[in-house]
Design an enzyme around this catalytic site. Structure first.
Site, PDB file in Angstrom:
ATOM      1  N   ASP A 122      -5.974 -13.474  -1.846  1.00  0.00           N
ATOM      2  CA  ASP A 122      -4.833 -13.449  -0.924  1.00  0.00           C
ATOM      3  C   ASP A 122      -4.071 -14.781  -0.883  1.00  0.00           C
ATOM      4  O   ASP A 122      -4.656 -15.853  -0.681  1.00  0.00           O
ATOM      5  CB  ASP A 122      -5.302 -13.088   0.491  1.00  0.00           C
ATOM      6  CG  ASP A 122      -5.668 -11.599   0.601  1.00  0.00           C
ATOM      7  OD1 ASP A 122      -5.062 -10.787  -0.132  1.00  0.00           O
ATOM      8  OD2 ASP A 122      -6.547 -11.257   1.403  1.00  0.00           O
ATOM      9  N   ARG A 181      -4.759  -6.258   8.496  1.00  0.00           N
ATOM     10  CA  ARG A 181      -5.483  -7.443   8.011  1.00  0.00           C
ATOM     11  C   ARG A 181      -5.171  -8.658   8.867  1.00  0.00           C
ATOM     12  O   ARG A 181      -4.020  -8.812   9.321  1.00  0.00           O
ATOM     13  CB  ARG A 181      -5.049  -7.706   6.564  1.00  0.00           C
ATOM     14  CG  ARG A 181      -5.928  -8.676   5.824  1.00  0.00           C
ATOM     15  CD  ARG A 181      -5.436  -8.870   4.419  1.00  0.00           C
ATOM     16  NE  ARG A 181      -4.351  -9.839   4.375  1.00  0.00           N
ATOM     17  CZ  ARG A 181      -3.586 -10.079   3.320  1.00  0.00           C
ATOM     18  NH1 ARG A 181      -3.771  -9.410   2.197  1.00  0.00           N
ATOM     19  NH2 ARG A 181      -2.640 -10.981   3.357  1.00  0.00           N
ATOM     20  N   HIS A 192      -9.654  -9.351  -5.191  1.00  0.00           N
ATOM     21  CA  HIS A 192      -9.821  -7.929  -4.873  1.00  0.00           C
ATOM     22  C   HIS A 192      -8.691  -7.109  -5.482  1.00  0.00           C
ATOM     23  O   HIS A 192      -7.661  -7.647  -5.902  1.00  0.00           O
ATOM     24  CB  HIS A 192      -9.950  -7.699  -3.368  1.00  0.00           C
ATOM     25  CG  HIS A 192      -8.838  -8.288  -2.560  1.00  0.00           C
ATOM     26  ND1 HIS A 192      -8.763  -9.614  -2.234  1.00  0.00           N
ATOM     27  CD2 HIS A 192      -7.740  -7.717  -2.008  1.00  0.00           C
ATOM     28  CE1 HIS A 192      -7.697  -9.845  -1.525  1.00  0.00           C
ATOM     29  NE2 HIS A 192      -7.045  -8.707  -1.370  1.00  0.00           N
ATOM     30  N   HIS A 207      -6.123  -9.746  -7.188  1.00  0.00           N
ATOM     31  CA  HIS A 207      -5.562 -10.966  -6.607  1.00  0.00           C
ATOM     32  C   HIS A 207      -6.492 -11.524  -5.539  1.00  0.00           C
ATOM     33  O   HIS A 207      -7.346 -10.815  -5.009  1.00  0.00           O
ATOM     34  CB  HIS A 207      -4.179 -10.698  -5.994  1.00  0.00           C
ATOM     35  CG  HIS A 207      -4.222  -9.786  -4.816  1.00  0.00           C
ATOM     36  ND1 HIS A 207      -4.372  -8.426  -4.932  1.00  0.00           N
ATOM     37  CD2 HIS A 207      -4.161 -10.034  -3.489  1.00  0.00           C
ATOM     38  CE1 HIS A 207      -4.392  -7.877  -3.725  1.00  0.00           C
ATOM     39  NE2 HIS A 207      -4.274  -8.837  -2.827  1.00  0.00           N
TER      40      HIS A 207
HETATM   41  C1  SIN Z   1      -5.288  -6.478   0.481  1.00  0.00           C
HETATM   42  O1  SIN Z   1      -4.998  -6.925  -0.614  1.00  0.00           O
HETATM   43  O2  SIN Z   1      -5.579  -7.232   1.410  1.00  0.00           O
HETATM   44  C2  SIN Z   1      -5.272  -4.985   0.704  1.00  0.00           C
HETATM   45  C3  SIN Z   1      -6.292  -4.256  -0.057  1.00  0.00           C
HETATM   46  C4  SIN Z   1      -6.135  -2.759   0.077  1.00  0.00           C
HETATM   47  O3  SIN Z   1      -5.058  -2.265   0.472  1.00  0.00           O
HETATM   48  O4  SIN Z   1      -7.077  -2.056  -0.235  1.00  0.00           O
END
Ligand code: SIN
Length: 320
Positions: free
Chosen positions: A121, A286, A269, A119
């Site tokens: 973000d 984050r 990611h 995805h």
């Molecule tokens: C995210 O999608 O921002 C998190 C990625 C992760 O937990 O590795």
């Protein structure tokens, strides 16, 4: 005054995406030149990694603010850390609170991070975050890596006729509704009562580099608009196969203090799936930079279908 001598060292770590940045302490104010150099590296390598940093919530927020205004933690996060509404904490234990006890048995195995699957973000928002900065606090000794893919390389890898075709397409992205959060919990109700839906161009023109990127992802894209359901499925399958090709990706092994900063306009990611059978701790924090409304190759902007732009404002739908 700017100097021509670089203040940081940038070392690419994979063929299409990712670079390590050394020689900078993110806990201190960076200075204009360093900010510019990090931005240049970000635009070129799409995700940059800083190892062994010593950031707390306030320092992570201060680091992020040097690159733009920050969003609220997450459109559907009710409980950011006290005094730090910009911090979105990724920790499987929080999902128990969100989804209730029944959730744990059924879903924990599938969802170690806050959202499972490739995805970009919050693309359900009409202005998805421009960038994301993720800091590791606690990570397992092994497993729990994150992967990123370069959506510009994926676009460029398509043949010219397919590029010309996808340049014309638009797609709906949604959080809630058909991408339903199941159950009766307060969290599920909050998501489903406050849908976040936008229509974006399938090919996004990067506002700073001018590069074209494939801007669809299995996490939030529900369907292509103005085509049949079966055409939508098949075209999206083709595009997902392209964006997840291993050669466009990089994989990052976390240690406490490591920080990843990605351009959310040019990457997708993948959160880890290899911890489900292990009783381990994994906690990351984050922040996201407020994004602009995407623009397609024809100059047309994305459209808001439901909800509100994702900003520092923590209210979810238009109804609250
Ligand atoms: C995210 O999608 O921002 C998190 C990625 C992760 O937990 O590795």
């Amino acid at each position: 005054m700017s100097s021509s001598v670089a203040t940081i060292s940038v070392r690419p770590v994979a063929g299409h995406i990712g670079a390590d940045i050394e020689g900078v302490d993110l806990a201190r104010p960076l200075g204009e030149q360093t900010v510019r150099e990090i931005k240049e590296a970000l635009h070129r390598y799409k995700v940059v990694f800083f190892r062994g940093q010593e950031l707390d919530h306030a320092a992570q927020i201060a680091f992020g603010r040097q690159f733009g205004e920050l969003t609220y933690a997450h459109p559907h996060d009710d409980t950011p850390p006290e005094g730090h509404p910009e911090i979105f904490t990724i920790d499987p234990r929080r999902f128990e609170e969100r989804y209730g006890a029944g959730f744990v048995e059924e879903y924990r195995k599938r969802q170690y991070s806050y959202f499972d699957g490739w995805h970009t973000d919050v693309t359900a928002a009409v202005n998805p975050p421009a960038g994301s900065i993720l800091r590791a606090e606690a990570v397992p000794e092994y497993g729990g890596d994150t992967q990123w893919t370069n959506l510009v390389a994926a676009y460029q890898g398509l043949s010219a006729p397919v590029r010309a075709f996808v340049d014309t397409l638009r797609a709906e992205h949604r959080y809630g509704g058909s991408r339903k959060v199941e159950g009766e919990s307060a969290y599920a109700k909050r998501v489903n009562d406050n849908l976040l839906v936008a229509v974006h161009p399938v090919v996004r023109v990067h506002p700073e580099t001018g590069e074209r990127a494939l801007f669809v992802n299995p996490g939030f894209t529900s369907h292509l608009v103005d085509v049949t359901a079966s055409e939508s499925r098949r075209i999206l399958d083709l595009l997902y196969a392209e964006i997840t090709r291993p050669e466009y990706t990089v994989r990052f092994r976390w240690e406490p203090g490591h920080v990843a900063f990605w351009d959310n306009r040019a990457t997708a990611h993948l959160a880890p799936r290899d911890l489900e059978h292990l009783e381990v701790e994994r906690r990351l924090h984050r922040v996201t930079l407020i994004g602009e409304v995407p623009v397609g190759p024809d100059g047309r902007e994305s459209e808001l279908v439901a909800g509100r732009p994702f900003t520092a404002d923590h209210r979810v739908g238009t109804s609250v």
